[in-house]
Design a protein around this motif. Structure first.
Motif, short mmCIF file in Angstrom:
data_model
loop_
_atom_site.label_atom_id
_atom_site.label_comp_id
_atom_site.label_asym_id
_atom_site.label_seq_id
_atom_site.Cartn_x
_atom_site.Cartn_y
_atom_site.Cartn_z
N LYS A 1 46.92 37.63 52.63
CA LYS A 1 46.08 38.57 53.36
C LYS A 1 46.88 39.55 54.20
O LYS A 1 46.52 40.72 54.34
N GLY A 2 47.96 39.10 54.79
CA GLY A 2 48.67 39.92 55.75
C GLY A 2 49.53 41.01 55.16
O GLY A 2 49.91 41.95 55.87
N HIS A 3 49.87 40.93 53.87
CA HIS A 3 50.84 41.90 53.36
C HIS A 3 50.43 42.60 52.08
O HIS A 3 51.16 43.48 51.61
N LEU A 4 49.26 42.29 51.53
CA LEU A 4 48.90 42.87 50.23
C LEU A 4 47.56 43.59 50.31
O LEU A 4 46.54 43.00 50.72
N HIS A 5 47.54 44.85 49.90
CA HIS A 5 46.33 45.68 49.92
C HIS A 5 45.38 45.27 48.79
O HIS A 5 45.82 44.85 47.71
N ASP A 6 44.07 45.44 49.05
CA ASP A 6 43.06 45.10 48.04
C ASP A 6 43.26 45.83 46.72
O ASP A 6 42.86 45.34 45.66
N PHE B 1 54.43 33.79 34.05
CA PHE B 1 54.19 35.23 33.88
C PHE B 1 55.04 35.79 32.75
O PHE B 1 54.54 36.51 31.87
N VAL B 2 56.32 35.47 32.76
CA VAL B 2 57.23 36.00 31.74
C VAL B 2 56.84 35.49 30.36
O VAL B 2 56.96 36.22 29.36
N ALA B 3 56.33 34.26 30.29
CA ALA B 3 55.93 33.68 29.01
C ALA B 3 54.57 34.18 28.54
O ALA B 3 54.12 33.84 27.44
N GLY B 4 53.89 34.95 29.37
CA GLY B 4 52.57 35.46 28.99
C GLY B 4 51.47 34.42 29.11
O GLY B 4 50.42 34.57 28.47
N GLU B 5 51.70 33.39 29.92
CA GLU B 5 50.72 32.33 30.08
C GLU B 5 49.94 32.50 31.39
O GLU B 5 50.40 33.19 32.31
N PRO B 6 48.74 31.89 31.48
CA PRO B 6 47.94 32.04 32.70
C PRO B 6 48.66 31.47 33.92
O PRO B 6 49.45 30.53 33.83
N ALA B 7 48.37 32.06 35.07
CA ALA B 7 48.95 31.58 36.32
C ALA B 7 48.39 30.22 36.68
O ALA B 7 47.25 29.89 36.35
N GLU B 8 49.21 29.42 37.36
CA GLU B 8 48.78 28.09 37.79
C GLU B 8 47.99 28.16 39.10
O GLU B 8 47.03 27.42 39.30
N HIS B 9 48.39 29.09 39.97
CA HIS B 9 47.73 29.22 41.27
C HIS B 9 47.39 30.70 41.54
O HIS B 9 47.96 31.32 42.45
N PRO B 10 46.47 31.26 40.74
CA PRO B 10 46.13 32.67 40.94
C PRO B 10 45.33 32.88 42.22
O PRO B 10 44.63 31.98 42.69
N VAL B 11 45.47 34.05 42.81
CA VAL B 11 44.68 34.45 43.96
C VAL B 11 43.78 35.61 43.53
O VAL B 11 44.29 36.65 43.11
N THR B 12 42.48 35.42 43.60
CA THR B 12 41.55 36.48 43.24
C THR B 12 41.09 37.22 44.49
O THR B 12 41.17 36.70 45.61
N LYS B 13 40.61 38.42 44.30
CA LYS B 13 40.11 39.22 45.42
C LYS B 13 38.94 38.52 46.09
O LYS B 13 38.82 38.52 47.31
N GLU B 14 38.09 37.88 45.28
CA GLU B 14 36.92 37.19 45.82
C GLU B 14 37.33 35.97 46.64
O GLU B 14 36.72 35.66 47.66
N ALA B 15 38.38 35.29 46.22
CA ALA B 15 38.81 34.08 46.90
C ALA B 15 39.35 34.36 48.30
O ALA B 15 39.31 33.49 49.17
N LEU B 16 39.82 35.59 48.53
CA LEU B 16 40.37 35.93 49.85
C LEU B 16 39.33 35.78 50.95
O LEU B 16 39.66 35.53 52.10
N ILE B 17 38.05 35.96 50.60
CA ILE B 17 36.98 35.88 51.59
C ILE B 17 36.90 34.49 52.20
O ILE B 17 36.57 34.32 53.37
N ALA B 18 37.24 33.46 51.43
CA ALA B 18 37.01 32.09 51.86
C ALA B 18 38.30 31.34 52.18
O ALA B 18 38.29 30.11 52.23
N VAL B 19 39.42 32.06 52.39
CA VAL B 19 40.66 31.37 52.72
C VAL B 19 41.15 31.82 54.07
O VAL B 19 40.79 32.87 54.58
N ALA B 20 42.02 30.96 54.66
CA ALA B 20 42.55 31.28 55.99
C ALA B 20 43.48 32.45 55.94
O ALA B 20 44.10 32.73 54.93
#
Length: 336
Positions: free
Chosen positions: A90-95, A317-336
């Protein structure tokens, strides 16, 4: 035969952090899969040449990361992933990062481990009344009287967990081997959530009325500021313990101070407002209060867990596989 170009990457964090977060093996892996200068960190994007910024595909961020706002995102048109080797972004990345489809990951799950371990230790110590004895026993060895405190101990003590966050869930998992009765409050919990196999879902006031130890793990949101207030603290039995490793404003600190002073409540606080408390704050002098300097989260050797998490996200990421711990824009609403 053509060789696939390595993604160009950069560390954006405090200059001392890469060596603390990443083992030699981790740095070797990162160098193998990325075009990364492991000896350099970015503390100010304005100091980085525009041509260099335009080449960056991956940012590995951490504590002390410079803000990645709209201007920075425009300057990095090829940026495809922000791998955060810490908790919240939250503190360093723009929406706009999510609007551009940039992959964002976090090591918040890895940071939950030490916080949960600290909490487990404090729950068990609180059940044995250790916060009471830390000061009193040093002054007077006769402070402990087994016959005067028949409620001491951890056999079928009721522990209330406020918030089914990453840390809250991990705490509940760590409590499984013990003979404790665990209650859980979280208004966003689904009825079939697997965590309910190890905890009983209750409303907030019911949790406080039934628990002798309450541990706070909710995110800091407008609606959670002061969520644990005078009314909830009044429901706790005299001598109960409140543990807070989340964010200080979730607990009404003035109300807690009054409850400790007037009703003998105990408090274990790794977070306070302000932090640290002034030297003359009453919580520093009251019996049954344990204050620690925000040490529950990853420190020292535990930082390597965050680094391992980030390294794994880079490999995926380099292997083109899904992230293990992705952060979504929607999830930011409910995290510290």
């Amino acid at each position: 035969m053509t060789h696939r170009r390595k993604p160009v990457a950069a560390f954006a964090m405090r200059p001392d952090l890469p060596a603390l977060l990443f083992s030699a093996d981790d740095l070797a892996v990162l160098s193998e899969v990325l075009d990364l200068d492991t000896a350099t960190t970015v503390e100010d994007f304005a100091a980085v040449g525009i041509d260099r910024l335009a080449e960056i595909d991956v940012l590995i961020t951490g504590w002390g990361s410079p803000h990645i706002g709209e201007a920075e995102l425009r300057a990095m048109p090829r940026l495809a992933a922000v791998i955060h080797a810490a908790g919240t972004v939250k503190g360093h990345l723009h929406d706009q990062a999510w609007d551009r489809g940039i992959r964002v990951t976090s090591a918040a799950s890895a940071n939950a481990y030490p916080v949960a371990e600290y909490t487990l230790a404090m729950i068990l110590l609180a059940g044995k009344r250790v916060p009471d004895y830390i000061r009193g026993y040093a002054i007077d060895p006769r402070v402990y009287d087994e016959s005067a405190d028949p409620a001491i101990g951890n056999f079928h003590r009721t522990v209330g967990i406020v918030g089914a966050s990453r840390v809250g869930r991990r705490v509940i998992e760590l409590l499984r081997p013990f003979d404790l009765d665990v209650l859980l409050y979280d208004p966003y919990l689904d009825a079939d959530d697997p965590v309910l196999a190890s905890a009983t879902r209750v409303e907030l006031d019911e949790l406080f009325a039934a628990s002798t130890i309450v541990s706070v793990h909710a995110p800091l949101l407008p609606e959670t500021v002061g969520m644990v207030g005078r009314a909830q603290l009044a429901l706790l039995p005299d001598g109960a313990t409140v543990i807070n490793t989340a964010r200080a404003p979730i607990v009404d600190q003035d109300a807690l101070t009054t409850a400790v002073r007037e009703r003998g409540l105990r408090a274990v606080l790794d977070v306070t407002d302000p932090e640290p408390l002034p030297v003359d704050h009453p919580l520093r002098a009251l019996d049954g209060v344990v204050l620690t300097p925000h040490v529950a989260g990853a420190l020292g050797t535990e930082l390597r867990r965050l680094g391992e998490c980030a390294r794994r996200e880079v490999e995926l990421f380099v292997a083109g596989e899904p992230a293990e711990h992705p952060v979504t824009k929607e999830a930011l609403i409910a995290v510290a």
